[in-house]
Scaffold this motif. Structure first.
Motif, mmCIF file in Angstrom:
data_model
loop_
_atom_site.group_PDB
_atom_site.id
_atom_site.type_symbol
_atom_site.label_atom_id
_atom_site.label_comp_id
_atom_site.label_asym_id
_atom_site.label_seq_id
_atom_site.Cartn_x
_atom_site.Cartn_y
_atom_site.Cartn_z
ATOM 1 N N PRO A 27 0.809 -1.216 0.000
ATOM 2 C CA PRO A 27 0.000 0.000 0.000
ATOM 3 C C PRO A 27 0.849 1.276 0.000
ATOM 4 C CG PRO A 27 -0.218 -1.166 2.091
ATOM 5 C CD PRO A 27 0.581 -2.028 1.181
ATOM 6 N N SER A 28 2.068 1.184 0.550
ATOM 7 C CA SER A 28 2.943 2.363 0.573
ATOM 8 C C SER A 28 4.400 1.919 0.719
ATOM 9 C CB SER A 28 2.575 3.279 1.740
ATOM 10 O OG SER A 28 2.869 2.633 2.966
ATOM 11 N N ASP A 29 5.300 2.853 0.480
ATOM 12 C CA ASP A 29 6.718 2.565 0.684
ATOM 13 C C ASP A 29 7.000 2.289 2.154
ATOM 14 O OD1 ASP A 29 7.174 2.939 -1.986
ATOM 15 O OD2 ASP A 29 8.031 4.945 -1.777
ATOM 16 N N GLU A 30 6.277 2.970 3.017
ATOM 17 C CA GLU A 30 6.462 2.789 4.454
ATOM 18 C C GLU A 30 6.112 1.358 4.880
ATOM 19 O OE1 GLU A 30 4.932 4.657 8.668
ATOM 20 O OE2 GLU A 30 4.684 5.810 6.838
ATOM 21 N N ALA A 31 5.086 0.782 4.278
ATOM 22 C CA ALA A 31 4.705 -0.599 4.592
ATOM 23 C C ALA A 31 5.836 -1.559 4.215
ATOM 24 C CB ALA A 31 3.423 -0.973 3.861
ATOM 25 N N LEU A 32 6.448 -1.338 3.073
ATOM 26 C CA LEU A 32 7.564 -2.175 2.633
ATOM 27 C C LEU A 32 8.752 -2.014 3.576
ATOM 28 C CD1 LEU A 32 8.882 -4.070 0.552
ATOM 29 C CD2 LEU A 32 9.543 -2.024 -0.711
ATOM 30 N N LEU A 33 9.060 -0.776 3.958
ATOM 31 C CA LEU A 33 10.178 -0.533 4.862
ATOM 32 C C LEU A 33 9.948 -1.192 6.222
ATOM 33 C CD1 LEU A 33 11.051 3.170 4.030
ATOM 34 C CD2 LEU A 33 12.339 1.113 3.452
#
Length: 72
Positions: A27-33
């Motif tokens: 859903p977002s880059d933050e979720a991946l990080l």
């Protein structure tokens, strides 16, 4: 101290690829990080384990490279 940098890096890369391969999208880059942070925290716990079969390897190195290994 012994460092297996190539194997360690490849192992980390494989673990991270395995996580993202089945997820499709995030859903977002933050979720991946966040996922990578948690995965790296779990992976790093393995790094404190002793090297498997080190005693046999050290014995072999001592025989083969006697002049290079300092006496204890």
């Amino acid at each position: 101290m012994i460092y297996y940098t190539t194997n360690a890096i490849e192992s980390v890369n494989m673990s991270l690829r395995k996580l993202t391969k089945n997820r499709g999208s995030f859903p977002s880059d933050e979720a991946l990080l966040k996922l990578f942070y948690l995965a790296l925290r779990n992976i790093s716990q393995k790094w404190t384990m002793p090297i498997r079969d080190w005693k046999a390897a050290l014995t072999r190195f001592t025989i083969q490279f006697e002049e290079r290994i300092p006496k204890a």
